[in-house]
Design an enzyme around this catalytic site. Structure first.
Site, PDB file in Angstrom:
ATOM      1  N   TYR A  39      -4.702  -1.422   4.244  1.00  0.00           N
ATOM      2  CA  TYR A  39      -4.672  -1.667   2.714  1.00  0.00           C
ATOM      3  C   TYR A  39      -6.538  -2.654   2.639  1.00  0.00           C
ATOM      4  O   TYR A  39      -6.769  -3.074   1.643  1.00  0.00           O
ATOM      5  CB  TYR A  39      -3.671  -2.663   2.132  1.00  0.00           C
ATOM      6  CG  TYR A  39      -2.940  -1.970   1.242  1.00  0.00           C
ATOM      7  CD1 TYR A  39      -2.503  -1.665   0.691  1.00  0.00           C
ATOM      8  CD2 TYR A  39      -1.793  -3.160   1.015  1.00  0.00           C
ATOM      9  CE1 TYR A  39      -1.783  -0.594  -0.220  1.00  0.00           C
ATOM     10  CE2 TYR A  39      -0.812  -1.966   0.401  1.00  0.00           C
ATOM     11  CZ  TYR A  39      -0.515  -1.144   0.100  1.00  0.00           C
ATOM     12  OH  TYR A  39       0.449  -0.498  -0.777  1.00  0.00           O
ATOM     13  N   LYS A  88       8.075   1.118   0.014  1.00  0.00           N
ATOM     14  CA  LYS A  88       7.778  -0.135  -0.180  1.00  0.00           C
ATOM     15  C   LYS A  88       9.705  -0.621   0.548  1.00  0.00           C
ATOM     16  O   LYS A  88       9.974  -0.348  -0.543  1.00  0.00           O
ATOM     17  CB  LYS A  88       6.931  -0.611  -1.728  1.00  0.00           C
ATOM     18  CG  LYS A  88       5.236  -0.019  -0.903  1.00  0.00           C
ATOM     19  CD  LYS A  88       4.630  -0.241  -2.337  1.00  0.00           C
ATOM     20  CE  LYS A  88       3.896   0.805  -2.391  1.00  0.00           C
ATOM     21  NZ  LYS A  88       3.111   0.572  -3.270  1.00  0.00           N
ATOM     22  N   HIS A 106       3.783   4.072  -1.540  1.00  0.00           N
ATOM     23  CA  HIS A 106       2.569   4.255  -0.907  1.00  0.00           C
ATOM     24  C   HIS A 106       2.366   5.809  -1.361  1.00  0.00           C
ATOM     25  O   HIS A 106       2.798   6.538  -0.079  1.00  0.00           O
ATOM     26  CB  HIS A 106       2.452   3.257  -0.367  1.00  0.00           C
ATOM     27  CG  HIS A 106       1.460   3.946   0.409  1.00  0.00           C
ATOM     28  ND1 HIS A 106      -0.358   3.536  -0.477  1.00  0.00           N
ATOM     29  CD2 HIS A 106       0.365   4.912   1.860  1.00  0.00           C
ATOM     30  CE1 HIS A 106      -1.225   4.007   0.251  1.00  0.00           C
ATOM     31  NE2 HIS A 106      -0.935   4.073   1.041  1.00  0.00           N
ATOM     32  N   ASN A 157       5.501  -1.161  -7.322  1.00  0.00           N
ATOM     33  CA  ASN A 157       6.237   0.470  -7.559  1.00  0.00           C
ATOM     34  C   ASN A 157       6.505   1.536  -6.682  1.00  0.00           C
ATOM     35  O   ASN A 157       6.474   2.772  -6.578  1.00  0.00           O
ATOM     36  CB  ASN A 157       4.939   0.872  -8.307  1.00  0.00           C
ATOM     37  CG  ASN A 157       3.757   1.512  -7.117  1.00  0.00           C
ATOM     38  OD1 ASN A 157       4.055   0.410  -5.823  1.00  0.00           O
ATOM     39  ND2 ASN A 157       2.477   1.184  -7.896  1.00  0.00           N
ATOM     40  N   GLU A 168      -4.773   5.691   8.137  1.00  0.00           N
ATOM     41  CA  GLU A 168      -3.505   5.998   8.095  1.00  0.00           C
ATOM     42  C   GLU A 168      -1.973   5.995   8.028  1.00  0.00           C
ATOM     43  O   GLU A 168      -1.264   5.271   8.547  1.00  0.00           O
ATOM     44  CB  GLU A 168      -2.963   5.850   5.939  1.00  0.00           C
ATOM     45  CG  GLU A 168      -3.927   4.958   4.976  1.00  0.00           C
ATOM     46  CD  GLU A 168      -3.417   5.444   3.520  1.00  0.00           C
ATOM     47  OE1 GLU A 168      -4.235   4.958   2.628  1.00  0.00           O
ATOM     48  OE2 GLU A 168      -2.863   6.067   3.384  1.00  0.00           O
TER      49      GLU A 168
HETATM   50  P1  DAT Z   1      -2.252   4.010  -5.674  1.00  0.00           P
HETATM   51  O1  DAT Z   1      -0.731   2.867  -5.366  1.00  0.00           O
HETATM   52  O2  DAT Z   1      -1.635   4.686  -6.550  1.00  0.00           O
HETATM   53  O3  DAT Z   1      -2.763   4.245  -4.488  1.00  0.00           O
HETATM   54  P2  DAT Z   1      -4.033   1.446  -5.566  1.00  0.00           P
HETATM   55  O4  DAT Z   1      -4.671   1.760  -4.095  1.00  0.00           O
HETATM   56  O5  DAT Z   1      -4.974   1.197  -6.774  1.00  0.00           O
HETATM   57  O6  DAT Z   1      -3.423   2.182  -6.171  1.00  0.00           O
HETATM   58  O7  DAT Z   1      -3.420  -0.274  -4.902  1.00  0.00           O
HETATM   59  C1  DAT Z   1      -1.996   0.162  -4.314  1.00  0.00           C
HETATM   60  C2  DAT Z   1      -1.210  -1.242  -4.276  1.00  0.00           C
HETATM   61  O8  DAT Z   1      -1.814  -2.086  -5.126  1.00  0.00           O
HETATM   62  C3  DAT Z   1      -0.884   0.256  -5.679  1.00  0.00           C
HETATM   63  O9  DAT Z   1       0.895   0.162  -5.681  1.00  0.00           O
HETATM   64  C4  DAT Z   1      -0.101  -1.427  -6.377  1.00  0.00           C
HETATM   65  C5  DAT Z   1      -1.352  -2.469  -5.913  1.00  0.00           C
HETATM   66  N1  DAT Z   1      -1.845  -2.722  -7.469  1.00  0.00           N
HETATM   67  C6  DAT Z   1      -2.320  -2.321  -7.236  1.00  0.00           C
HETATM   68  N2  DAT Z   1      -3.058  -2.706  -8.696  1.00  0.00           N
HETATM   69  C7  DAT Z   1      -2.958  -3.538  -9.052  1.00  0.00           C
HETATM   70  C8  DAT Z   1      -3.048  -5.063  -9.977  1.00  0.00           C
HETATM   71  N3  DAT Z   1      -3.989  -3.587 -11.164  1.00  0.00           N
HETATM   72  N4  DAT Z   1      -2.171  -5.630 -10.262  1.00  0.00           N
HETATM   73  C9  DAT Z   1      -1.344  -6.005  -9.356  1.00  0.00           C
HETATM   74  N5  DAT Z   1      -1.442  -5.521  -8.053  1.00  0.00           N
HETATM   75  C10 DAT Z   1      -2.010  -4.155  -8.054  1.00  0.00           C
HETATM   76 MG    MG Z   2      -3.970   3.372  -3.249  1.00  0.00          MG
END
Ligand code: DAT
Ligand code: MG
Length: 152
Positions: free
Chosen positions: A49, A9, A115, A112, A126
């Site tokens: 997303y 990212k 991805h 974080n 994806e």
């Molecule tokens: P991951 O990236 O671990 O698969 P995800 O698919 O649930 O997690 O979410 C995609 C991204 O969205 C994640 O890397 C960071 C952001 N995100 C997820 N939950 C969030 C939250 N509660 N507040 C802010 N950003 C969030």
């Molecule tokens: Mg995810």
């Protein structure tokens, strides 16, 4: 054998962690099958997303991922989806296990670093967004019998 999408990212690129992230996945034994640097547009980010479009953080997530270049990669190997996500750690770096990329290099749930696709089905969806079929390279890594073992 599975294939998964990994994105470094914008925070990972800006912080000079592209090499570290590649190194962790490469040392795990996964096989790199595609790699490119991309300035992602809003429409592509929204497609990527799409499953999260109703979440409150969706607009901020799209702003973030389009704010600066990302590095997109395809990685292959046995259980590549699970292995890559395990190497990354939990979504929230504060909950990620020590030794994972997110625990070792990140603090914020949005910033974080990486991805990783969450299933083989997500990976196929994806990867089709980020790579044309001819951009994915089929090859044999010299040590893969030793890394993939009986899971090959
Ligand atoms: P991951 O990236 O671990 O698969 P995800 O698919 O649930 O997690 O979410 C995609 C991204 O969205 C994640 O890397 C960071 C952001 N995100 C997820 N939950 C969030 C939250 N509660 N507040 C802010 N950003 C969030
Ligand atoms: Mg995810």
């Amino acid at each position: 054998m599975e294939r998964t999408l990994v994105l470094v990212k914008p925070d990972g690129v800006q912080r000079g962690l592209v090499g570290t992230i590649i190194q962790r996945l490469e040392q795990r034994g996964l096989r790199l099958a595609g790699l490119k640097m991309v300035r992602v547009d809003r429409a592509t980010a929204e497609r990527h997303y799409e499953p999260l479009k109703d979440r409150p953080f969706f607009p901020a997530l799209i702003d973030f991922i389009t704010s600066s270049p990302v590095v997109a990669m395809a990685w292959e190997g046995p259980h590549a989806v699970e292995a890559a996500r395990q190497t990354m750690g939990a979504t929230n770096p504060l909950q990620a296990a020590p030794g994972t990329l997110r625990a070792d290099y990140a603090l914020d749930i949005q910033f974080n670093l990486v991805h990783g696709s969450d299933s083989a089905e997500s990976a196929a969806r994806e990867l089709a967004i980020w790579f044309r079929p001819e951009e994915l390279v089929s090859w044999t890594r010299a040590d893969e019998d030793w890394a993939f073992g009986q899971s090959k």
